[in-house]
Scaffold this motif. Structure first.
Motif, PDB file in Angstrom:
ATOM      1  N   VAL A 251     -14.442 -23.368   7.172  1.00 26.22           N
ATOM      2  CA  VAL A 251     -14.545 -23.941   6.489  1.00 26.22           C
ATOM      3  C   VAL A 251     -15.839 -25.388   7.113  1.00 26.22           C
ATOM      4  N   ALA A 252     -16.015 -25.757   5.894  1.00 21.57           N
ATOM      5  CA  ALA A 252     -17.232 -27.653   6.223  1.00 21.57           C
ATOM      6  C   ALA A 252     -15.318 -28.868   6.428  1.00 21.57           C
ATOM      7  N   LYS A 253     -16.162 -28.660   8.346  1.00 26.20           N
ATOM      8  CA  LYS A 253     -15.488 -29.918   8.812  1.00 26.20           C
ATOM      9  C   LYS A 253     -14.932 -31.019   7.457  1.00 26.20           C
ATOM     10  N   GLY A 254     -13.430 -30.380   7.339  1.00 25.60           N
ATOM     11  CA  GLY A 254     -12.673 -31.678   6.279  1.00 25.60           C
ATOM     12  C   GLY A 254     -13.456 -31.840   4.660  1.00 25.60           C
ATOM     13  N   SER A 255     -13.237 -30.878   4.223  1.00 26.67           N
ATOM     14  CA  SER A 255     -14.229 -30.606   3.323  1.00 26.67           C
ATOM     15  C   SER A 255     -13.079 -29.768   2.299  1.00 26.67           C
ATOM     16  N   LYS A 256     -13.277 -30.314   0.771  1.00 22.50           N
ATOM     17  CA  LYS A 256     -11.932 -30.052  -0.175  1.00 22.50           C
ATOM     18  C   LYS A 256     -11.810 -29.002  -0.433  1.00 22.50           C
ATOM     19  N   LEU A 257     -12.498 -28.150   0.123  1.00 22.00           N
ATOM     20  CA  LEU A 257     -12.475 -26.929  -0.224  1.00 22.00           C
ATOM     21  C   LEU A 257     -10.924 -26.056   0.273  1.00 22.00           C
ATOM     22  N   THR A 258     -10.977 -27.034   1.503  1.00 22.44           N
ATOM     23  CA  THR A 258     -10.093 -25.871   2.797  1.00 22.44           C
ATOM     24  C   THR A 258      -8.660 -26.120   2.311  1.00 22.44           C
ATOM     25  N   PRO A 259      -7.837 -26.977   2.002  1.00 24.40           N
ATOM     26  CA  PRO A 259      -6.676 -27.053   1.350  1.00 24.40           C
ATOM     27  C   PRO A 259      -6.305 -25.525   0.149  1.00 24.40           C
ATOM     28  N   VAL A 260      -7.702 -25.640  -0.657  1.00 29.04           N
ATOM     29  CA  VAL A 260      -7.709 -24.962  -2.138  1.00 29.04           C
ATOM     30  C   VAL A 260      -7.884 -23.081  -1.117  1.00 29.04           C
ATOM     31  N   LEU A 261      -8.602 -23.484  -0.010  1.00 28.59           N
ATOM     32  CA  LEU A 261      -8.487 -21.890   0.411  1.00 28.59           C
ATOM     33  C   LEU A 261      -6.915 -21.909   0.798  1.00 28.59           C
ATOM     34  N   GLN A 262      -6.700 -22.427   1.730  1.00 32.46           N
ATOM     35  CA  GLN A 262      -5.574 -22.317   1.760  1.00 32.46           C
ATOM     36  C   GLN A 262      -4.030 -21.808   0.969  1.00 32.46           C
ATOM     37  N   LYS A 263      -4.617 -23.061   0.104  1.00 33.33           N
ATOM     38  CA  LYS A 263      -3.449 -22.129  -1.504  1.00 33.33           C
ATOM     39  C   LYS A 263      -3.613 -20.259  -1.635  1.00 33.33           C
ATOM     40  N   ALA A 264      -5.202 -20.357  -1.430  1.00 33.39           N
ATOM     41  CA  ALA A 264      -5.017 -18.909  -2.445  1.00 33.39           C
ATOM     42  C   ALA A 264      -4.619 -17.813  -1.521  1.00 33.39           C
ATOM     43  N   VAL A 265      -5.388 -17.731  -0.317  1.00 36.92           N
ATOM     44  CA  VAL A 265      -5.110 -17.135   0.712  1.00 36.92           C
ATOM     45  C   VAL A 265      -3.363 -16.766   0.899  1.00 36.92           C
ATOM     46  N   GLN A 266      -2.584 -18.163   0.643  1.00 40.38           N
ATOM     47  CA  GLN A 266      -1.005 -18.086   0.024  1.00 40.38           C
ATOM     48  C   GLN A 266      -0.697 -17.275  -0.845  1.00 40.38           C
ATOM     49  N   ALA A 267      -1.454 -17.402  -1.800  1.00 43.23           N
ATOM     50  CA  ALA A 267      -1.069 -16.930  -2.958  1.00 43.23           C
ATOM     51  C   ALA A 267      -0.817 -15.586  -2.931  1.00 43.23           C
ATOM     52  N   LEU A 268      -1.923 -15.142  -2.554  1.00 46.12           N
ATOM     53  CA  LEU A 268      -2.036 -13.426  -2.072  1.00 46.12           C
ATOM     54  C   LEU A 268      -1.281 -12.941  -1.206  1.00 46.12           C
ATOM     55  N   ILE A 269      -0.769 -14.005   0.231  1.00 42.10           N
ATOM     56  CA  ILE A 269       0.406 -12.973   1.152  1.00 42.10           C
ATOM     57  C   ILE A 269       1.627 -13.285   0.181  1.00 42.10           C
ATOM     58  N   ASP A 270       1.939 -14.427  -0.691  1.00 42.96           N
ATOM     59  CA  ASP A 270       3.044 -14.154  -1.770  1.00 42.96           C
ATOM     60  C   ASP A 270       3.189 -13.073  -2.790  1.00 42.96           C
ATOM     61  N   ASP A 271       2.280 -12.856  -3.515  1.00 34.92           N
ATOM     62  CA  ASP A 271       1.835 -11.915  -4.423  1.00 34.92           C
ATOM     63  C   ASP A 271       2.121 -10.425  -4.178  1.00 34.92           C
TER      64      ASP A 271
END
Length: 299
Positions: A251-271
């Motif tokens: 992801v682009a360095k310092g992008s606001k998308l990074t934490p969103v993707l992290q949470k989305a991947v974690q949600a898919l792991i958890d569910d």
């Protein structure tokens, strides 16, 4: 590793496979429609609200991908991208409530496209390295290793390969780091260098071993294992998996998308969605339990 890495084995993209006799059957697992993985994923409104405005307004997230690395990502008979990473990217899009658009490109063009704002993130078996973290941030989602393969009945030791010809996909970790490091050890000891045979596609690297052009191939473990399973007994594992390392979504360095993707991947792991995708493709050995960011610099 690309600067790619990971667990079942390289196969052949349809066009390349059909061009050569005796090559690999690269059919997809039954029920492997890329839409099926995302079909049961529910949108997370709170995560969707955190997306950058350009993605929210367009309703589309653009994912850079080099679809030449089965079973992770490759083309089906109709030329559409398929593979477990394709399924995962679609599931991420579904979790965020946006359409996933794949921007197919050569592997080494993906990070520049992300840094330049053309692609939102990448999904193409990128190994997270400290050097790459200077260019982009990584959301980690898998752990893979390197696995060599040789022709059936041919014994090859990756730690004693001086003078051999080894097929690799260009710009992968195996090409840029692993094989050159092994070759340097050879020459430092006064032995013949390893000759790296570089190919644009993993399919061609695998075919080089089958056709006797190369003594062995080096690739991410899932890619190598998949290739072996599809080779009709023509190639075999050479040694065991080594050098485990994390895959990451660049992801682009310092992008606001990074934490969103992290949470989305974690949600898919958890569910459980993440595990279902890996199980379907036979690559669950490298499953992550936590979606981290820039794991290479933390390790």
């Amino acid at each position: 590793m690309r600067t790619r890495i990971v667990a079942p084995v390289a196969a052949f993209a349809a066009v390349a496979a059909l061009a050569l006799t005796g090559c690999v059957d690269n059919s997809t697992p039954s029920g492997s429609s890329t839409s099926s993985a995302a079909a049961s994923v529910k949108k997370d409104d709170s995560l969707a609200a955190q997306l950058p405005e350009n993605i929210k307004s367009s309703g589309t997230i653009t994912v850079g991908m080099d679809d030449t690395y089965p079973p992770n990502e490759y083309k089906d008979d109709n030329g559409n991208p398929v593979g477990w990473e394709v399924d995962l990217a679609n599931a991420i899009g579904a979790k965020l409530g946006v359409k996933t658009k794949f921007a197919i490109a050569k592997f080494d063009n993906i990070i520049p496209s992300i840094s330049g704002g053309k692609d939102d993130y990448g999904m193409s078996s990128f190994t997270d390295t400290t050097d790459r973290e200077k260019q982009v941030d990584f959301v980690n989602y898998y752990s893979a290793g390197i696995l060599w393969a040789s022709a059936k009945g041919k014994t090859v030791d990756p730690d004693n390969a001086c003078g051999l010809k080894v097929a690799v996909q260009s710009t992968t970790y195996e090409d840029t780091d692993e094989v050159p490091a092994k070759s340097k050890k050879c020459t430092d000891a006064g032995k013949p260098a390893i000759q790296a045979l570089r190919y644009d596609n993993q399919d061609d690297a695998t075919n080089a071993v089958i056709l006797g052009k190369a003594d062995a191939l080096s690739a991410d473990s899932p890619v190598t294992l998949y290739a072996i399973s599809k080779s009709s007994g023509k190639i075999q594992a050479a040694g065991k998996t080594f050098d485990q390392a994390p895959y990451g979504l660049p992801v682009a360095k310092g992008s606001k998308l990074t934490p969103v993707l992290q949470k989305a991947v974690q949600a898919l792991i958890d569910d459980g969605t993440y595990k279902k995708i890996l199980d379907k493709w036979g690559v669950a050995d490298g499953a992550a339990t936590t979606a981290e960011v820039n794991a290479a610099s933390k390790g």
